[in-house]
Design a protein around this motif. Sequence first.
Motif, PDB file in Angstrom:
ATOM      1  N   VAL A   1      -4.991  12.767 -13.057  1.00 44.74           N
ATOM      2  CA  VAL A   1      -5.148  11.352 -13.374  1.00 44.74           C
ATOM      3  C   VAL A   1      -4.126  10.555 -12.565  1.00 44.74           C
ATOM      4  CG1 VAL A   1      -6.090  11.694 -15.674  1.00 44.74           C
ATOM      5  CG2 VAL A   1      -3.606  11.578 -15.360  1.00 44.74           C
ATOM      6  N   LYS A   2      -4.452   9.304 -12.316  1.00 45.31           N
ATOM      7  CA  LYS A   2      -3.583   8.441 -11.533  1.00 45.31           C
ATOM      8  C   LYS A   2      -2.557   7.781 -12.425  1.00 45.31           C
ATOM      9  CE  LYS A   2      -3.881   5.029  -7.814  1.00 45.31           C
ATOM     10  NZ  LYS A   2      -4.806   4.152  -7.043  1.00 45.31           N
ATOM     11  N   ARG A   3      -1.312   7.827 -12.016  1.00 47.30           N
ATOM     12  CA  ARG A   3      -0.224   7.187 -12.734  1.00 47.30           C
ATOM     13  C   ARG A   3      -0.124   5.712 -12.380  1.00 47.30           C
ATOM     14  NH1 ARG A   3       4.842  10.685 -12.822  1.00 47.30           N
ATOM     15  NH2 ARG A   3       5.649   9.014 -11.495  1.00 47.30           N
ATOM     16  N   ALA A   4       0.666   4.979 -13.132  1.00 50.02           N
ATOM     17  CA  ALA A   4       0.840   3.555 -12.881  1.00 50.02           C
ATOM     18  C   ALA A   4       1.484   3.288 -11.530  1.00 50.02           C
ATOM     19  CB  ALA A   4       1.678   2.932 -13.998  1.00 50.02           C
ATOM     20  N   ASP A   5       2.267   4.249 -11.035  1.00 49.44           N
ATOM     21  CA  ASP A   5       2.956   4.041  -9.758  1.00 49.44           C
ATOM     22  C   ASP A   5       2.109   4.444  -8.551  1.00 49.44           C
ATOM     23  OD1 ASP A   5       2.988   6.800  -9.872  1.00 49.44           O
ATOM     24  OD2 ASP A   5       5.174   6.999  -9.936  1.00 49.44           O
ATOM     25  N   GLY A   6       0.841   4.862  -8.787  1.00 52.47           N
ATOM     26  CA  GLY A   6      -0.059   5.197  -7.695  1.00 52.47           C
ATOM     27  C   GLY A   6      -0.120   6.666  -7.359  1.00 52.47           C
ATOM     28  N   LEU A   7       0.795   7.464  -7.913  1.00 52.84           N
ATOM     29  CA  LEU A   7       0.759   8.905  -7.694  1.00 52.84           C
ATOM     30  C   LEU A   7      -0.151   9.571  -8.727  1.00 52.84           C
ATOM     31  CD1 LEU A   7       4.565   9.514  -7.009  1.00 52.84           C
ATOM     32  CD2 LEU A   7       2.715   9.315  -5.331  1.00 52.84           C
ATOM     33  N   TRP A   8      -0.530  10.810  -8.444  1.00 57.03           N
ATOM     34  CA  TRP A   8      -1.448  11.546  -9.312  1.00 57.03           C
ATOM     35  C   TRP A   8      -0.742  12.755  -9.912  1.00 57.03           C
ATOM     36  CZ3 TRP A   8      -6.879  10.523  -9.912  1.00 57.03           C
ATOM     37  CH2 TRP A   8      -7.337   9.417  -9.182  1.00 57.03           C
ATOM     38  N   GLU A   9      -1.123  13.093 -11.166  1.00 60.85           N
ATOM     39  CA  GLU A   9      -0.572  14.270 -11.821  1.00 60.85           C
ATOM     40  C   GLU A   9      -1.632  14.906 -12.719  1.00 60.85           C
ATOM     41  OE1 GLU A   9       2.704  13.045 -14.233  1.00 60.85           O
ATOM     42  OE2 GLU A   9       1.495  11.718 -15.485  1.00 60.85           O
ATOM     43  N   PHE A  10      -1.405  16.170 -13.072  1.00 61.37           N
ATOM     44  CA  PHE A  10      -2.316  16.858 -13.972  1.00 61.37           C
ATOM     45  C   PHE A  10      -2.193  16.266 -15.373  1.00 61.37           C
ATOM     46  CE2 PHE A  10      -2.217  19.936 -10.576  1.00 61.37           C
ATOM     47  CZ  PHE A  10      -3.503  20.468 -10.586  1.00 61.37           C
TER      48      PHE A  10
ATOM     49  N   SER B   1       0.823  -1.209   0.000  1.00 63.69           N
ATOM     50  CA  SER B   1       0.000   0.000   0.000  1.00 63.69           C
ATOM     51  C   SER B   1       0.856   1.257   0.000  1.00 63.69           C
ATOM     52  CB  SER B   1      -0.906   0.020   1.235  1.00 63.69           C
ATOM     53  OG  SER B   1      -0.133   0.082   2.420  1.00 63.69           O
ATOM     54  N   LEU B   2       2.168   1.091   0.091  1.00 67.73           N
ATOM     55  CA  LEU B   2       3.081   2.225   0.157  1.00 67.73           C
ATOM     56  C   LEU B   2       3.352   2.775  -1.240  1.00 67.73           C
ATOM     57  CD1 LEU B   2       5.506   0.604   2.728  1.00 67.73           C
ATOM     58  CD2 LEU B   2       3.830   2.412   3.205  1.00 67.73           C
ATOM     59  N   LEU B   3       3.625   4.071  -1.302  1.00 67.61           N
ATOM     60  CA  LEU B   3       3.863   4.746  -2.573  1.00 67.61           C
ATOM     61  C   LEU B   3       5.363   4.965  -2.791  1.00 67.61           C
ATOM     62  CD1 LEU B   3       0.909   7.307  -2.522  1.00 67.61           C
ATOM     63  CD2 LEU B   3       1.103   5.199  -3.854  1.00 67.61           C
ATOM     64  N   PRO B   4       5.761   5.296  -4.034  1.00 68.53           N
ATOM     65  CA  PRO B   4       7.188   5.395  -4.354  1.00 68.53           C
ATOM     66  C   PRO B   4       7.971   6.385  -3.488  1.00 68.53           C
ATOM     67  CG  PRO B   4       5.885   5.351  -6.361  1.00 68.53           C
ATOM     68  CD  PRO B   4       4.909   5.463  -5.229  1.00 68.53           C
ATOM     69  N   THR B   5       7.339   7.460  -3.057  1.00 67.27           N
ATOM     70  CA  THR B   5       8.075   8.487  -2.317  1.00 67.27           C
ATOM     71  C   THR B   5       8.648   7.930  -1.021  1.00 67.27           C
ATOM     72  OG1 THR B   5       6.586  10.165  -3.222  1.00 67.27           O
ATOM     73  CG2 THR B   5       7.952  10.808  -1.354  1.00 67.27           C
ATOM     74  N   GLU B   6       7.778   7.361  -0.181  1.00 64.26           N
ATOM     75  CA  GLU B   6       8.254   6.854   1.103  1.00 64.26           C
ATOM     76  C   GLU B   6       9.127   5.608   0.939  1.00 64.26           C
ATOM     77  OE1 GLU B   6       3.775   5.699   0.926  1.00 64.26           O
ATOM     78  OE2 GLU B   6       5.093   7.317   0.246  1.00 64.26           O
ATOM     79  N   LEU B   7       8.875   4.811  -0.098  1.00 62.10           N
ATOM     80  CA  LEU B   7       9.702   3.631  -0.324  1.00 62.10           C
ATOM     81  C   LEU B   7      11.138   4.013  -0.680  1.00 62.10           C
ATOM     82  CD1 LEU B   7       7.217   1.367  -2.310  1.00 62.10           C
ATOM     83  CD2 LEU B   7       8.068   1.003   0.010  1.00 62.10           C
ATOM     84  N   LYS B   8      11.294   5.128  -1.369  1.00 55.72           N
ATOM     85  CA  LYS B   8      12.623   5.606  -1.740  1.00 55.72           C
ATOM     86  C   LYS B   8      13.330   6.281  -0.574  1.00 55.72           C
ATOM     87  CE  LYS B   8      14.941   8.806  -4.919  1.00 55.72           C
ATOM     88  NZ  LYS B   8      14.733   9.792  -6.021  1.00 55.72           N
ATOM     89  N   GLU B   9      12.566   6.996   0.241  1.00 57.52           N
ATOM     90  CA  GLU B   9      13.185   7.886   1.225  1.00 57.52           C
ATOM     91  C   GLU B   9      13.286   7.320   2.638  1.00 57.52           C
ATOM     92  OE1 GLU B   9      11.835  12.060  -0.963  1.00 57.52           O
ATOM     93  OE2 GLU B   9      10.860  11.470   0.911  1.00 57.52           O
ATOM     94  N   LEU B  10      12.492   6.299   2.941  1.00 57.45           N
ATOM     95  CA  LEU B  10      12.552   5.697   4.271  1.00 57.45           C
ATOM     96  C   LEU B  10      12.981   4.244   4.119  1.00 57.45           C
ATOM     97  CD1 LEU B  10      12.104   6.083   7.295  1.00 57.45           C
ATOM     98  CD2 LEU B  10       9.712   5.421   6.959  1.00 57.45           C
TER      99      LEU B  10
END
Length: 277
Positions: A250-259, A40-49
């Motif tokens: 819109v939701k990206r494949a990695d679970g994050l959202w962008e315009f 359930s974790l997203l790329p940001t926290e997986l990279k940084e923690l």
Amino acid sequence: MKKNYKSYFEANQKRWDELVSHHIKSRYYDLEGFKHGKTSLLPTELKELTNLEGKSLLHLQCHFGMDTLSWARDHGAIVTGLDFSENAIEMARELSDVLEIPATFIQANVYDIPTVIHEQFDVVFTSYGVLCWLPDLTGWAKAVSHCMKSGGRFYIVDTHPYGEMLDERYSDRVSLGYPYTSKNGVPHEWEEDGTYADPEGVTTILKNKTEYGWYHSMSEIINALLQAGLHLEFLHESTKGFFKYHPDMVKRADGLWEFKNMRPEIPLTFSLLARKP
């Protein structure tokens, strides 16, 4: 806290108790995918923690525990989750038992931590839509520090204060509709039929519609942690979001959202790591 926020907390707690039954069925949370091994974790926290194997981790405002359990199952952390919602904690404990992932879950308000938690942790973690429910960041930062071992890490990833200002009511433009910071601890009041986990409002109609939140500037966030004695190691800002802040997103494949069509170069999330000396 100098002011009495009890009535606001009670209203928010009723709403979050009700939200649990909707969130566990939503595509946004994808509980079935999680049960079958999806993080359930997203790329940001997986990279940084990182480097959590065998480390004790306290997850504040953990909702029904998917992220808490992901840190345990996929990264070897010894986890404890805390949330003020009784229904969320009951669901978290059920998931822990069913999936046989060892975890401790505590029902409590963040501000009650000094009276309910006496253990100190290697890592304190909190993420995504947490600070907006807290009126007093000085008290919050003191509670965070209270839980940390000497040399321990505190990590947060959340909506950027600028992202909190986005006005979601306009699909044809990017505009600001909310304040950068709350004045004198006065909350903003919303009446919401649905939930961010069902942005189209198709399947979720809630009885508890009223919620209260607070806006915090970046300086308020950082200064609260510094005043609590923590040392800031990094602060990152990102133009990617973790939910649908605006109709054009819109939701990206990695679970994050962008315009999708608009390309405003504005920060939607921030993350920071601080350490206790």
